[in-house]
Enzyme design. Structure first.
Site, PDB file in Angstrom:
ATOM      1  N   ASN A 183      52.772  47.903 -73.798  1.00 55.55           N
ATOM      2  CA  ASN A 183      54.214  47.750 -73.716  1.00 55.55           C
ATOM      3  C   ASN A 183      54.514  46.285 -73.386  1.00 55.55           C
ATOM      4  OD1 ASN A 183      56.938  47.731 -73.087  1.00 55.55           O
ATOM      5  ND2 ASN A 183      56.853  49.579 -71.817  1.00 55.55           N
ATOM      6  N   HIS A 216      61.859  51.443 -78.671  1.00 59.29           N
ATOM      7  CA  HIS A 216      61.170  50.298 -78.088  1.00 59.29           C
ATOM      8  C   HIS A 216      59.875  50.070 -78.858  1.00 59.29           C
ATOM      9  CE1 HIS A 216      59.934  47.359 -75.210  1.00 59.29           C
ATOM     10  NE2 HIS A 216      58.945  48.089 -74.716  1.00 59.29           N
ATOM     11  N   CYS A 224      61.944  42.602 -77.827  1.00 62.04           N
ATOM     12  CA  CYS A 224      60.700  43.325 -77.574  1.00 62.04           C
ATOM     13  C   CYS A 224      59.834  43.400 -78.818  1.00 62.04           C
ATOM     14  CB  CYS A 224      61.005  44.716 -77.042  1.00 62.04           C
ATOM     15  SG  CYS A 224      61.925  45.775 -78.188  1.00 62.04           S
TER      16      CYS A 224
END
Length: 959
Positions: free
Chosen positions: A379, A359, A169
């Site tokens: 995101n 994250h 990520c």
């Protein structure tokens, strides 16, 4: 039941006491010093080359800059990498067209790797280290997956990015951040021949740009039709014209079929191919799981990232105006939350209104409209958006605001959030500064040994600016992600401070990082001058990691290809860390070594001279004692012969007299001789006393006739039992006494020769016992004492070269002792051979160690004495050996910025000289010369001995 039986049985048998452990008694400070001495390795070093005879790494190391390095344009290295990448892609394309084949990457063939279950492209060098279990089912080419493939569709944008089944990520977030600035991704994706299936990319690594070439094969979620037995049976039950084709279109077609990253568009390919190239550059897909957005942005842009925590921001208004508002211009930002939280359970997301903990997010835009400070955040998952104020569908949105911010609702992972909520919900920011063509970069690398107790290292960097300029100073270590499993047993955190030469106080210190430990930096304006960058590197030992040596040993047999792949990356990265001497450093080192050698020679000469002179004095005393022993023996033998001659003469003179008168006369004569012999003995021999004058007699004539040379012949013996008894009675006491004197250890100081010699005649019953003792004692008398042999092979009282026969248990013939007290060796070599040579005395039995009698008494005489346990053994077997390769990069707008590595300095005879044989030199493994206990030391010692021997005068042995 069993336990009680065992207890009674053990109690009935005598218990053998455990041997008492020997405890070395010493001061506590000495024990601590010994512990630390064993704790740290005496031979610091780092593996700089994994592969044997790595020509690529050796060539790169030879080309590495040394000495003073001056600035270059920040884009020059990038331009070179781009040119090389385009040239490689063009050559591959020509070759493939020539043989009518698509390109198959021999170094990263994911199809063969998956089909043969090798998994070198998926797993790391050490299996089992994967955070996620990567399990793609099949591999297809781009032309087989996409019906109408296109690399870019309306450019690369943040909205294209969707993370796949890998834990990258942070990399996806970086790509989102780059998508907000025009042409940034285009500068990474350099060249391609889509029909041939070859693509070229460039990435920034450790201060330089590298190229990566890949083919167009990608991993898929679903298996091939012939291999998916369960799904194949299910699809066959459906009444379709071509179940196989339907299965392929449904499961293996378009972006949704990709196992890893995918673009939002069904036919766009740049994202999965770029992710594949990034994975290949690092060795495998497993190596890019987990990281920080700022690190990925650095790898894609060559920028410099600083880690910022929300709680550390001093002025939030200034942070907004000077930094956040310059996003996509001078800076790129990533953000994250929950990095220090102990989150668990089902509320790990909802507690922050759908902001995912641990994250990575990216900030795409910042706007201040009508007094509202708003930020656009994404995101990389493409879902799970912020649910607070200014989120999709919130009350803040009106048609006017929708138009002002050009926003559309949708679950695409993109949302707006206020600056106030951003600071409240996100804990950390990765701020990356971008550099344009107006910036130049200068860098230097070195290797240094890191002590256990961290402090500023002796090695430092010296930076010189020729004009005022904004400056970004970066201290970094090697990117260990490229050679995972070979990074070693130590982790390093970097710190530095900047000082201007000639000033006592420092200017600024680096901002310490908690999470991103790859580099630290400062950003400031500097005036022209010379500055010193002092490094403070903290090393931590990670016990569960294996050393590179152990990893090589475990993988070289069954994972040869993977070890070559990762080892090559390791060698190329560490090539820049090999310390190379400049001409100035070489000259300084040679001068320093010459001075050190002279100092060492001088010290050793004095030590050897003092030692040899001391041994010489000891030898002189020993030889003097041997001379005195020989003189005593000679005088004793002369007196014995004199008594025998007097007795014989007296018997002959009084032959006609009766036995009693003869014995009486002999006793009188013997008494007279004894009075004469009881003289005072000095160091030069026997001092004669006035003789008793009874007129001429045969006794006097016999005494006068006794020779004083070493060739004395014994007088003729008489066949008279009484005479032989008298001779034995006279002989035995003196001989036994003399032997006992010689066997006793020589005193430290010469014996007092002024005392008279005890010549008293013992009774016959004592004489026989002493005679037996004397005969037994002679068996153990060393030849050096019996013969009076000197260390140079001569005998006391004999000329050099005169041999003296010695038979155990016999007394040698008397010899003449020189009147002077001079003892000289034949040569200096004979003196050297006599050093540390002691008298050949019987060995002394060693005293048993403390506690040995107890152990032997309990365990028996055959039980070994327990050896002392070494408490530092654990350190000596695996000592502290932390060595780090570090580099300094200086970005500035100055035309001429230079960096010089300054080695530690040491004081030599009042002067300050460069000492290049420091910890950094030792850490590089390139120390010139041999080990301190090796041949060089022995040769040097021989040279010193020769010099000392030549300086000792020949008459130094004269007493």
């Amino acid at each position: 039941m069993g336990s009680s039986t065992t207890s009674s049985r053990s109690s009935s048998q005598p218990q053998e006491p455990e041997p008492r452990k020997r405890v070395k008694k010493q001061p506590p400070q000495q024990t601590v010093d010994q512990l630390w001495e064993a704790f740290t390795t005496k031979y610091p070093g780092k593996v700089h080359s994994i592969l044997p005879n790595n020509v690529f790494a050796e060539t790169k190391a030879a080309k590495a800059p040394k000495g003073i390095v001056r600035g270059e344009k920040a884009g020059k290295s990038y331009d070179e990498a781009v040119a090389e990448c385009k040239s490689a892609v063009e050559k591959i394309a020509k070759e493939c067209r020539r043989v009518n084949m698509k390109y198959r990457d021999p170094h990263f063939d994911i199809e063969f790797d998956l089909k043969m279950n090798v998994r070198d492209c998926l797993d790391g060098l050490v299996r089992g280290d994967s955070t996620y279990e990567l399990s793609p089912k099949s591999v297809k080419r781009v032309t087989q997956i996409f019906e109408d493939p296109v690399f870019f569709q309306e450019g690369a944008t943040a909205s294209d990015v969707r993370q796949g089944r890998d834990g990258d990520c942070w990399f996806m977030s970086a790509l989102c951040a780059l998508g907000g600035k025009q042409d940034l991704i285009d500068k990474v994706c350099i060249a391609r021949e889509e029909k041939v299936g070859v693509y070229g990319f460039v990435f920034h690594r450790d201060g330089e740009w590298i190229q990566t070439i890949i083919d167009d094969k990608l991993y898929l979620i679903a298996s091939d039709w012939d291999e998916s037995m369960d799904e194949k049976w299910t699809w066959q039950q459906i009444n379709r014209a071509d179940a196989e084709e339907e299965y392929r279109k449904s499961n293996q077609t378009g972006s949704r079929a990709l196992y890893f990253a995918q673009c939002r568009s069904e036919n766009e390919t740049w994202l999965p191919l770029l992710e594949k190239a990034y994975a290949k550059a690092h060795g495998d897909y497993n190596s890019i799981q987990g990281g920080f957005t700022g690190e990925a942005i650095e790898d894609l842009t060559g920028g410099v990232t600083t880690e910022l925590f929300t709680s550390d921001i001093l002025d939030t208004d200034k942070f907004w105006t000077d930094e956040i508002m310059k996003v996509n211009q001078e800076f790129l930002f990533g953000c994250a939350t929950g990095v220090f939280d102990n989150w668990q359970g089902e509320n790990w997301m909802t507690d922050r209104k759908d902001i995912v903990s641990m994250h990575a997010y990216s900030i795409l835009a910042a706007k201040e409209v009508k007094g509202e400070r708003l930020l656009r955040v994404r995101n990389p998952w493409g879902k799970f958006e912020w649910k607070g104020a200014w989120s999709d569908g919130s009350e803040q949105w009106t048609p006017e605001w929708m138009q002002l911010l050009d926003h559309k609702f949708g679950d695409d992972g993109m949302f707006w959030i206020s600056y106030k909520d951003l600071l409240r919900k996100f804990q950390s920011f990765d701020r990356t500064r971008l550099f344009g063509p107006e910036w130049s970069v200068t860098q230097q690398w070195t290797t240094i040994d890191i002590p256990w107790s961290a402090d500023y290292n002796d090695t430092k960097f010296s930076v010189t600016l020729t004009e005022p300029s904004p400056v970004v100073i970066v201290l970094s270590k090697l990117d260990e992600r490229y050679f995972q499993a070979l990074e070693g047993q130590y982790s390093f955190s970097l710190h530095f401070r900047l000082e201007k030469d000639g000033e006592h106080d420092y200017i600024v210190r680096s901002h310490g990082n908690y999470l991103m430990d790859r580099s630290v930096s400062v950003d400031l304006d500097l005036e022209p001058g010379t500055y010193s960058v002092l490094m403070k590197i903290v090393a931590k030992r990670i016990s569960y990691r294996d050393s590179p040596e152990q990893v090589i040993r475990d993988t070289c047999r069954d994972r040869q290809d993977k070890l070559i792949q990762i080892g090559l990356a390791y060698d190329l990265a560490h090539a820049k860390g090999k310390v190379k001497e400049t001409d100035a450093e070489k000259k300084s080192r040679e001068e320093h070594e010459a001075k050190q050698k002279e100092i060492h020679h001088k010290k050793r000469r004095e030590e050897l001279r003092a030692k040899w002179l001391k041994n010489w004095e000891v030898q002189k005393k020993r030889v003097a004692r041997q001379k005195r022993h020989a003189k005593r023996k000679e005088e004793h033998d002369r007196k014995v012969e004199a008594r025998k001659a007097v007795t014989a003469a007296a018997l002959e003179e009084n032959a006609t007299v009766g036995k009693d008168d003869a014995n009486a006369g002999a006793d009188d004569k013997i008494e007279a001789v004894d009075q004469q012999d009881n003289a005072q003995v000095t160091e030069n021999g026997v001092q004669e006393t006035p003789a008793v004058t009874d007129g001429p007699s045969k006794v006097e004539e016999a005494q006068t006739a006794i020779p004083e040379t070493s060739e004395v012949q014994p007088a003729a013996s008489q066949d008279n039992t009484a005479t032989k008894s008298a001779e034995l009675a006279r002989d035995a006491p003196e001989s036994a006494k003399d032997a006992a004197t010689m066997l006793s250890p020589p005193p430290d100081e010469p014996a007092d020769e002024s005392q008279p010699v005890d010549n008293e005649i013992k009774p016959d019953n004592v004489a026989s016992e002493k005679a037996a003792e004397f005969e037994a004692a002679l068996q153990n008398v060393p030849s050096v004492l019996v013969t009076g042999a000197l260390p140079n092979g001569n005998t006391a009282g004999t000329a050099p070269g005169t041999a003296v026969a010695t038979v155990p248990g016999t007394v040698p013939p008397p010899s003449t002792v020189a009147e002077d007290n001079t003892w000289e060796f034949d040569s200096l070599a004979s003196f050297e051979s006599s050093i540390d040579t002691d008298l050949d005395l019987p060995p002394i039995e060693p005293t048993p160690p403390e506690g040995a009698d107890v152990a032997l008494g309990a365990l028996g005489s055959s039980a070994p004495i327990p050896e002392e346990e070494n408490e530092n053994q654990i350190f000596e077997d695996d000592p502290w050996n932390a060595v780090c390769v570090v580099g300094l990069r200086v970005y500035s707008r100055s035309k001429d910025t230079s960096i010089l590595i300054v080695r530690p300095k040491s004081e030599i005879e009042g002067e300050t000289e460069l000492d290049v044989d420091d910890n950094s030199k030792g850490a590089s493994g390139e120390v010139s010369g041999k080990d301190k206990d090796g041949e060089d030391k022995n040769e040097e010692e021989d040279d010193i001995k020769t010099e000392v021997k030549e300086g000792i005068p020949d008459n130094i042995g004269t007493v």
